[in-house]
Motif scaffolding. Structure first.
Motif, PDB file in Angstrom:
ATOM      1  N   ASP A 128     -23.359  -7.687   3.504  1.00 35.47           N
ATOM      2  CA  ASP A 128     -23.328  -7.271   4.914  1.00 35.47           C
ATOM      3  C   ASP A 128     -22.953  -5.792   5.063  1.00 35.47           C
ATOM      4  N   GLY A 129     -22.801  -5.071   3.945  1.00 35.49           N
ATOM      5  CA  GLY A 129     -22.511  -3.644   4.009  1.00 35.49           C
ATOM      6  C   GLY A 129     -21.030  -3.320   4.018  1.00 35.49           C
ATOM      7  N   SER A 130     -20.173  -4.346   4.075  1.00 39.91           N
ATOM      8  CA  SER A 130     -18.736  -4.070   4.049  1.00 39.91           C
ATOM      9  C   SER A 130     -18.312  -3.679   2.629  1.00 39.91           C
ATOM     10  N   ILE A 131     -17.378  -2.740   2.549  1.00 46.61           N
ATOM     11  CA  ILE A 131     -16.846  -2.296   1.257  1.00 46.61           C
ATOM     12  C   ILE A 131     -15.402  -2.757   1.170  1.00 46.61           C
ATOM     13  N   LEU A 132     -15.074  -3.417   0.078  1.00 43.96           N
ATOM     14  CA  LEU A 132     -13.692  -3.865  -0.147  1.00 43.96           C
ATOM     15  C   LEU A 132     -13.216  -3.329  -1.484  1.00 43.96           C
ATOM     16  N   GLY A 133     -11.918  -3.134  -1.609  1.00 47.88           N
ATOM     17  CA  GLY A 133     -11.445  -2.614  -2.882  1.00 47.88           C
ATOM     18  C   GLY A 133      -9.945  -2.648  -3.036  1.00 47.88           C
ATOM     19  N   GLN A 134      -9.522  -2.198  -4.175  1.00 44.20           N
ATOM     20  CA  GLN A 134      -8.102  -2.143  -4.512  1.00 44.20           C
ATOM     21  C   GLN A 134      -7.825  -0.788  -5.170  1.00 44.20           C
ATOM     22  N   LYS A 135      -6.969  -0.020  -4.522  1.00 47.25           N
ATOM     23  CA  LYS A 135      -6.621   1.300  -5.023  1.00 47.25           C
ATOM     24  C   LYS A 135      -5.347   1.192  -5.843  1.00 47.25           C
ATOM     25  N   MET A 136      -5.331   1.748  -7.038  1.00 47.25           N
ATOM     26  CA  MET A 136      -4.133   1.735  -7.877  1.00 47.25           C
ATOM     27  C   MET A 136      -3.503   3.129  -7.846  1.00 47.25           C
ATOM     28  N   THR A 137      -2.219   3.193  -7.533  1.00 45.39           N
ATOM     29  CA  THR A 137      -1.522   4.474  -7.423  1.00 45.39           C
ATOM     30  C   THR A 137      -0.197   4.385  -8.173  1.00 45.39           C
ATOM     31  N   PRO A 138       0.105   5.362  -9.009  1.00 46.33           N
ATOM     32  CA  PRO A 138       1.431   5.336  -9.655  1.00 46.33           C
ATOM     33  C   PRO A 138       2.539   5.564  -8.633  1.00 46.33           C
TER      34      PRO A 138
END
Lengths: 421, 421
Positions: free
Chosen positions: A104-114
Motif C-alpha cells: 500500500d506504499g507505507s514504509i515501516l522500519g526500525q532505526k538503531m541508534t547508540p
C-alpha cells in the motif's frame, strides 16, 4: 560434598543481599549530597571511604603511562588480544537500521541508534578486574557510544591498579575518574563539575553501589544488579573428575556466596569429583573462600538420565553452564536457560571469563530465565519509523478512526479525519 | 497557548508519580497477602477494590463468545487486520541463533530462546484498550513464548470489556484472569492456585500496579514503568495547522498529565496551531482532560533553523515524534532520541497507535535517550555459546592462565592447567 539424587523443581541455593534499611538511607543521603555539592562531595567521600585525599578526580596520561610500565609486555599483549576477541564477537551482535515498503506504499522500519554516553563502574581492591573493564566497555564501543566514562575507587595511595588502567586505555576509555561507591553512581547519574552525567550505568559493585544503581534507575538506565557468581556443570562418564572439580573451584574462589553445582548421569563421576574437590581445595591460595562456597552453596546431583539432567539444568537456570558429555554440542539445543554455555572439555569457564570473546557479564540468580549476557543491544536503542503514503492512509484511515472510537478516544479519530477534509 | 523561542537544554515538562510511602506500604502488604493466601487474597481484593464478587477468576469460552457477539463484524475485522500488521512488523525483529567458527577451530555463538511465559496487565475502566492487548501480546507470541497470561480487573458486574476479550482471543491468549491491581501483579510474579507464575510482566497500570511491578522486579522481569504519554511535532511552513493541532490534541485527551509540544521553524504555523487547538478543543468529548494537558504540559516553540529545531527534539527525547516538513524522511537520520518517528503528513500518530504494525508501547519521560519500543527482544533472551577446540585451547591456554593470575584468581588458572596434564 554430599551427593544427592535430582528431584523435580530444583533451584540453586542462592544468597541475595537486598541491603538493610540503614544502608538504603545512607545511599540516598550520599546521592542527595552529590546532587547538591557535586565534586566537593566526591572528594569528601573519597577521603572518608577510600582514605585518599585527592585534588583532581581524573586519571592523567602520566598515570596511564606508568600503568603500562608496571605491567610486563607479554601481559599487555594478552589484554590486547582479549580486547580484539571481545570486539570481534560483539561486532556480530550489532544491528543496523532497517526499512521496508508495503504494497500500500507505507514504509515501516526500525532505526538503531547508540546511546550518547555510558558509565562503567569498576570495583576497587581485589575485585578490580581488568577483564571486567574490557567486558563492560567493548560492547559500548562497538555500539558506537561516543562518550564512555569509567569510575573506580582509588586505593589509599590515590591510585588505580595498573591492570585496570591499561585495560581501560586499550578499550579506548578517555575519561577515567578516581571515585567509587554510591557517590560515583550519583555522579554518573546526575553529573558534577568534573563528571558529566551519562545515560546508562553498568558494572558490578558492592551493596552500596547496587543500591545506588537501583535508586537512580529511571533517571538513567542500569544493567542488571548482579548476584554472586554461579556455575553448573552437566557431565556424563566421559568427563574428567579432575577437570570438573577444577572448574567448580574456579567459581567457588570468587566469593563465599558463589555457587558450584554438578549435575551428572554418572554416580562414579559424582564420587570422584567430590574427592577431587577436597584434594584441590587444600592447595588453593583462596581456599578459605572456596571452602565456604563449596560447603554452603555447592552441590552434586545424580540424574537417572540425560533428559532428566538437562531438565534439572533448565530449572537451575545457571549463570555459567559447562556441558562435558559425549555429543555436548547436540545438547545445546535442549538448554533453555543459561547465561553462557561452555561446550566440551576444552571450554573451561575461564576461557570465557577472559579471552574467547562473548561477554562475561551474565545473568545470575536464576534471571537467565529472562535475561542474557551484556551485549551491544544494551548500548543501542530502537526507534520505530512509520511513514504512511496517501494511498495507505486513504485505504486504512476509516478503520483507524473506528478503532479509536471503540476505545472512546474521539480526538484520535478526529486527527485521522482532519486529513480527509 | 504561549509561543516561545527555543533555547539550549530544553526538556519536556513532565509529571512523574513515584507513589507515596503509604501507597508503597499498601502494595507490599498486598503482595505478601497474595504470596501467603493465594487465590483467596485475589477474591477478597477483587471484591474490595473492584466491587465484584467472583467464584472463579478465569474467563470462560462462553464469555469470549459473548464478547464477539457484542462487537460488530466490521470492528472485529479491523482488530484482526491490526493484529496481522503488528505480527508482520514484529516478525522482522525476530533474531535467530548464530554460530561461527574461528581459524583456530573455536566455535562461538549466540543462542536465542523465547521466555517460557509472560504476563500482560491490562488496565480496567476507560483505560481498557484492546489495542494495548494486541501491542503487548503479539511481540510475545512472535517471540515464541508458550504460555501468555493476561490479567485485568473486572467491572463491578464481574466482566471484562468485549473489545479487550476479542483482542486477547485474536492475539491467541488462552489464559485470561479477572483480577487487577497490585494483587494481579503479585499473582503473576509468585503464582496462586489459579494463576501460574510467569517470567516477565508487561503492560501499563495505575500507581499501585506500577509500584507492584517495581517491587517484584528481579524475581521476574518487567517492562519499563510508563509515565504520561507525550508527543512532539516537528513542522515547517508546509504543515497544516489544523492537522498538527488535531494530532497534539489526540495526545492531550489521554491524560491531564500528557504532554503535546510543537517545535517549528515557522512563526506563522506556531500562531495558527495555537488558534486551531483552541477551536478544536471546544467540541471534544474529553475536552476537560485535553484542556488541562494543553495548559499544563503543552508548548509551542519556534526555532531559528531546522538544525536548531532538530537539536531541540533530541533534547526533548519524546515518546512520539511527528515530522511534518519538506523532505521529512531525510530528517529521520538526524533524530537520535524518539520512541517512534511518524514521517510526513499521512502518518498521524493514531496510525501507529492502532494499526500500522510497530509497537505503541514506547519509552516515556525522556527515557527514549536509552530505551525503545516494546519488541520481540523483550520476550527472548540470549545465551552465549563457547566451544573451544583442542587446537584453540593449546594455542591460548597459557595466555588465559596468565590473565587469571593477573587478577589473583589462582583456581581459574589451575582450571586451565588441569587440561594440560
Amino acid at each position: 560434598m554430599k551427593i544427592e539424587r535430582v528431584t523435580a523443581g530444583m533451584s540453586i541455593k542462592r544468597s541475595v543481599d537486598a541491603g538493610t534499611e540503614d544502608q538504603q538511607r545512607t545511599v540516598r543521603a550520599i546521592i542527595e549530597d552529590v546532587k547538591e555539592n557535586g565534586d566537593r562531595a566526591l572528594f569528601d567521600y573519597t577521603e572518608k571511604f577510600d582514605g585518599a585525599k585527592l585534588y583532581s578526580l581524573k586519571v592523567t596520561q602520566e598515570e596511564i603511562n606508568e600503568a603500562y610500565e608496571a605491567l610486563d609486555d607479554e601481559m599487555i599483549k594478552v589484554i590486547r588480544e582479549a580486547a580484539d576477541n571481545i570486539a570481534a564477537f560483539h561486532a556480530k551482535q550489532k544491528r543496523e537500521t532497517w526499512l521496508y515498503t508495503n504494497e500500500d506504499g507505507s514504509i515501516l522500519g526500525q532505526k538503531m541508534t547508540p546511546l550518547d554516553s555510558a558509565g562503567v563502574y569498576v570495583p576497587g581492591g581485589t575485585a578490580a578486574y581488568p577483564s571486567s573493564v574490557l567486558m563492560n566497555v567493548m560492547p559500548a564501543k562497538i555500539a558506537g557510544v561516543e562518550r564512555i566514562v569509567m569510575v573506580s575507587p582509588p586505593g589509599n595511595d590515590g591510585r588505580l591498579p595498573a591492570g585496570v588502567l591499561v585495560a581501560a586505555d586499550i578499550a579506548g576509555v578517555k575519561d577515567i575518574f578516581k571515585v567509587g561507591g554510591a557517590q560515583a553512581v550519583a555522579a554518573l547519574a546526575y553529573g558534577t563539575e568534573s563528571i558529566k552525567a551519562v545515560d546508562k550505568i553498568t558494572g558490578p559493585g558492592n551493596i552500596f553501589v547496587a543500591l545506588a544503581k537501583r535508586e537512580v534507575f529511571g533517571d538513567v538506565d542500569i544493567d542488571m544488579i548482579a548476584g554472586p557468581s554461579e556455575i553448573a556443570v552437566l557431565a556424563d562418564d566421559t568427563a574428567s573428575a579432575k577437570e570438573v572439580a577444577a572448574d567448580m573451584l574456579s567459581q567457588a574462589e570468587h566469593d563465599r556466596r558463589a555457587s558450584a553445582v554438578l549435575v551428572t548421569t554418572s554416580q562414579e563421576l559424582a564420587q570422584a569429583v567430590a574427592r577431587k574437590i577436597e584434594d584441590q581445595l587444600m592447595s588453593l591460595p583462596r581456599s578459605e573462600i572456596a571452602r565456604a562456597s563449596i560447603d554452603d552453596y555447592g552441590a552434586i546431583y545424580v540424574a537417572g538420565s540425560m533428559k532428566e539432567a538437562v531438565q534439572t539444568i533448565n530449572e537451575l537456570a545457571p549463570e555459567h553452564l559447562e556441558i562435558i558429555t559425549e555429543n555436548a554440542l547436540e545438547l545445546v539445543k535442549d538448554i533453555k536457560h543459561a547465561g553462557a554455555i561452555f561446550v566440551g572439555r576444552y571450554s573451561s569457564e575461564p576461557v570465557g571469563d577472559y579471552f574467547a570473546g562473548p561477554n562475561h557479564v551474565l545473568p545470575t540468580n536464576g534471571t537467565a530465565r529472562f535475561a542474557g549476557p551484556l551485549s551491544v543491544d544494551d548500548f543501542m536503542k530502537k526507534s520505530s519509523i512509520i511513514m504512511y503514503s496517501k494511498q495507505a492512509f486513504d485505504k486504512h484511515g476509516k478503520k483507524i478512526a473506528a478503532f479509536a472510537r471503540l476505545e472512546g478516544l474521539e480526538a484520535h479519530a478526529r486527527a485521522i479525519e482532519a486529513r480527509n477534509d
